[in-house]
Design an enzyme around this catalytic site. Structure first.
Site, PDB file in Angstrom:
ATOM      1  N   HIS A 125      -0.344  -9.596  26.857  1.00 14.50           N
ATOM      2  CA  HIS A 125       0.045  -9.715  25.453  1.00 14.50           C
ATOM      3  C   HIS A 125      -1.110  -9.254  24.571  1.00 14.50           C
ATOM      4  O   HIS A 125      -2.278  -9.473  24.903  1.00 14.50           O
ATOM      5  CB  HIS A 125       0.440 -11.161  25.151  1.00 14.50           C
ATOM      6  CG  HIS A 125       1.588 -11.631  25.990  1.00 14.50           C
ATOM      7  ND1 HIS A 125       2.829 -11.933  25.486  1.00 14.50           N
ATOM      8  CD2 HIS A 125       1.685 -11.818  27.336  1.00 14.50           C
ATOM      9  CE1 HIS A 125       3.638 -12.288  26.474  1.00 14.50           C
ATOM     10  NE2 HIS A 125       2.961 -12.224  27.606  1.00 14.50           N
ATOM     11  N   PRO A 126      -0.826  -8.625  23.437  1.00 14.85           N
ATOM     12  CA  PRO A 126      -1.891  -7.933  22.685  1.00 14.85           C
ATOM     13  C   PRO A 126      -2.557  -8.732  21.570  1.00 14.85           C
ATOM     14  O   PRO A 126      -3.348  -8.177  20.821  1.00 14.85           O
ATOM     15  CB  PRO A 126      -1.150  -6.729  22.103  1.00 14.85           C
ATOM     16  CG  PRO A 126       0.248  -7.218  21.896  1.00 14.85           C
ATOM     17  CD  PRO A 126       0.515  -8.197  22.997  1.00 14.85           C
ATOM     18  N   GLN A 127      -2.262 -10.035  21.440  1.00 12.67           N
ATOM     19  CA  GLN A 127      -2.900 -10.772  20.350  1.00 12.67           C
ATOM     20  C   GLN A 127      -4.425 -10.796  20.518  1.00 12.67           C
ATOM     21  O   GLN A 127      -5.168 -10.476  19.586  1.00 12.67           O
ATOM     22  CB  GLN A 127      -2.380 -12.213  20.261  1.00 12.67           C
ATOM     23  CG  GLN A 127      -3.116 -13.002  19.187  1.00 12.67           C
ATOM     24  CD  GLN A 127      -2.602 -14.402  18.921  1.00 12.67           C
ATOM     25  OE1 GLN A 127      -2.657 -14.864  17.791  1.00 12.67           O
ATOM     26  NE2 GLN A 127      -2.100 -15.083  19.936  1.00 12.67           N
ATOM     27  N   VAL A 143       0.856  -1.192   0.000  1.00  8.29           N
ATOM     28  CA  VAL A 143       0.000   0.000   0.000  1.00  8.29           C
ATOM     29  C   VAL A 143       0.886   1.235   0.000  1.00  8.29           C
ATOM     30  O   VAL A 143       1.792   1.360   0.833  1.00  8.29           O
ATOM     31  CB  VAL A 143      -0.935   0.002   1.222  1.00  8.29           C
ATOM     32  CG1 VAL A 143      -1.660   1.338   1.342  1.00  8.29           C
ATOM     33  CG2 VAL A 143      -1.943  -1.142   1.117  1.00  8.29           C
ATOM     34  N   HIS A 194       5.426  -6.119  21.207  1.00 12.11           N
ATOM     35  CA  HIS A 194       4.090  -5.585  21.494  1.00 12.11           C
ATOM     36  C   HIS A 194       3.981  -4.092  21.170  1.00 12.11           C
ATOM     37  O   HIS A 194       3.491  -3.319  21.993  1.00 12.11           O
ATOM     38  CB  HIS A 194       3.740  -5.789  22.973  1.00 12.11           C
ATOM     39  CG  HIS A 194       3.731  -7.204  23.423  1.00 12.11           C
ATOM     40  ND1 HIS A 194       3.682  -7.564  24.768  1.00 12.11           N
ATOM     41  CD2 HIS A 194       3.745  -8.374  22.726  1.00 12.11           C
ATOM     42  CE1 HIS A 194       3.677  -8.879  24.874  1.00 12.11           C
ATOM     43  NE2 HIS A 194       3.724  -9.395  23.652  1.00 12.11           N
TER      44      HIS A 194
END
Length: 534
Positions: A510-512, A182, A466
């Site tokens: 954790h950000p998953q 992009v 993260h």
């Protein structure tokens, strides 16, 4: 292209420094011994969910209640819990005390828990022996302190990832364009009848290397490094910076690329007196061949899971109360936690490995049959903030990523004390003290005293992968906000951001799981705004 290494949970590092990695590096981190830190990001359909640690921790209830209190209605724990559950299909494991009412059962993301190696059982005993409350499934319940187990995005030896939402049950109107970059979002001036002081442009198309596609609404979901870059290449960002890069400024949004957050983490390695880990299946000559054959033939064995043991959330108030950095912060604001953490939010997270391993700097392999493991201390409520900046107007040129790790002395002090205390737990706790032979490699000695622990942190701290908050969400009065609580980019109609770059504050853990939740929330908001649902 079907990437075998994205299905094999333990093959995550095989992507690093390859064509399937964005291959970003940090600027030299002047507060962390001027080290350059590699920042791997997945450059394939599943993105980072195809090479991460498979960990599902949602964060704390207080994280999302704080987001709402910061001026973001609809983002409280009670609001987002159904969205966490929506993407999940949890598979119960016999003997695990799952909090089933907190798990989803019909989503595309299959989750379960792993069996533990003997070292993990021993470490769990040491945590409990040191007074940490055992809460088996606490990390989906929003609990802020205790020790428990973490569900993983793995089932029957195969990783599940964001690609499953596309590959398994794709909507009929979905078109996926791969192997293209992009370049920018095309903005069009609004007619006078629609233009306001706050919005003068509409996003009308996405321009990529091989195409330009017009759309009714555009959602950027490129992660905390790439989403702000797409905005800036589109003319949305800090005016002075865009002008110095030769980019036509459309919307002067000074906080695009700012507020970069992460969880600095530190590994501490130990040698065991007996075989309690999985090292013997990986490192001795010929061992990996047999282990790989087992996974390829039956999707079983150690390569079919990510070898972490129990996880801990812990507050360090009592341990830190006499430290000078903590006392100085308390004197400035006696009513506030020095790290800005609320009740129900931890200062550190601990987790441990079931064999030797970690980042590329960890190269002392136990090839002679030794049994080793690491405990990782991860800092929560990090005070230091970094930034993303462009290096050129060409979207193919890598950005300048400065995490500014450990710039705040309080970060160093809390992380050092966290490392010291978990070393005490491992070496003195009832479950592990009789099994520890010493540090690994054997030429290394563990630090002694605050000064040495701080030096160790500056030598060893790195990313926990993260990155977040570079397109921060906030209300109109928040000058640092890039998107509003409905994820709409300020100053531009028909443009949203939906990934963890929008986090007002990085979640604890954790950000998953939050990344999937944010995707579900974006879908809900779009349907509401188009009056498709109420």
């Amino acid at each position: 292209m079907d990437l075998v290494n994205s299905h094999m949970p333990m093959a995550w590092q095989k992507f690093h420094f390859t064509e399937h990695d964005w291959n970003y590096d940090s600027e030299p981190q002047k507060h962390a011994n001027n080290r350059v830190i590699h920042l791997p990001r997945g450059k394939f359909l599943s993105g980072c969910s195809g090479l991460n640690g498979t960990i599902i921790t949602r964060g704390c209830k207080a994280d999302y209640d704080e987001w709402e209190a910061l001026g973001n209605p609809g983002w409280s724990w009670n609001d987002v819990l159904p969205l966490f559950k929506k993407s999940e299909r949890f598979i119960p494991t016999e003997g695990f005390g799952a909090a089933t009412e907190y798990h989803g059962t019909n989503g595309e993301l299959v989750t379960t828990v792993h069996p533990q190696a003997p070292i993990s059982d021993a470490i769990l005993d040491s945590y409990i022996n040191k007074g940490i409350s055992y809460r088996p499934d606490m990390f989906v319940q929003g609990e802020g302190e205790g020790v428990g187990h973490v569900t993983r995005t793995v089932h029957d030896g195969v990783r599940t990832s964001g690609a499953d939402f596309v590959n398994k049950n794709p909507p009929a109107n979905l078109y996926v364009l791969l192997e293209t970059t992009v370049l920018r979002v095309v903005l069009e001036s609004l007619p006078d009848s629609e233009s306001t002081d706050s919005s003068k442009y509409r996003a009308v198309a996405v321009e990529a290397e091989s195409t330009s596609k017009q759309m009714k609404e555009i959602i950027i979901s490129a992660g905390a490094y790439n989403s702000p870059c797409i905005l800036m290449h589109s003319g949305i960002g800090p005016k002075d910076h865009l002008e110095e890069c030769g980019i036509d400024v459309k919307v002067d949004l000074k906080s695009v690329g700012q507020n970069l957050s992460d969880h600095p983490s530190v590994f501490q390695f130990y040698l065991l007196k007996s075989k309690m880990t999985y090292d013997h299946l990986i490192y001795p000559p010929g061992a990996m061949d047999s282990t790989l054959k087992e996974w390829l033939e039956s999707k079983s064995g150690i390569l079919g899971r990510f070898p972490f043991g129990p996880f801990v959330f812990l507050r360090l108030d009592k341990l830190m109360e006499d430290k000078p950095e903590w006392k100085a912060a308390k004197e400035k604001n006696p009513e506030k936690d020095p790290m800005g953490q609320l009740p129900g939010q931890p200062h550190v997270e601990y987790f441990s490995t079931e064999l030797y391993g970690g980042g590329p700097q960890h190269s002392d392999l136990p090839i002679k049959g030794e049994s080793c493991f690491a405990v990782i201390t991860m800092l929560c409520g990090t005070q230091s903030r970094g930034s993303i900046r462009l290096n050129a107007s060409d979207p193919h040129v890598k950005p300048k990523i400065d995490h500014n790790y450990l710039a705040n002395e309080l970060d160093v002090a809390v992380l050092a004390e966290g490392c010291r205390y978990v070393n005490e737990i491992v070496t003195e706790g009832a479950g592990t003290r009789e099994h520890i032979a010493g540090p690994w490699p054997t030429t290394r000695a563990h630090p002694n005293g605050d000064k040495q622990w701080k030096e160790y942190v500056r030598q060893q701290a790195g990313t926990c992968y993260h990155p977040a908050s570079t397109c921060k969400m906030g209300p109109d009065e928040d000058e640092e906000a890039v998107v509003d609580p409905r994820l709409r980019v300020r100053g531009v109609k028909s443009l949203r951001v939906a990934d963890i770059s929008i986090m007002p504050k990085l979640n604890n853990g954790h950000p998953q799981a939050p990344a999937y939740m944010i995707g579900e929330k974006a879908a809900q908001l779009i349907l509401e705004d188009n009056r498709i649902i109420g």
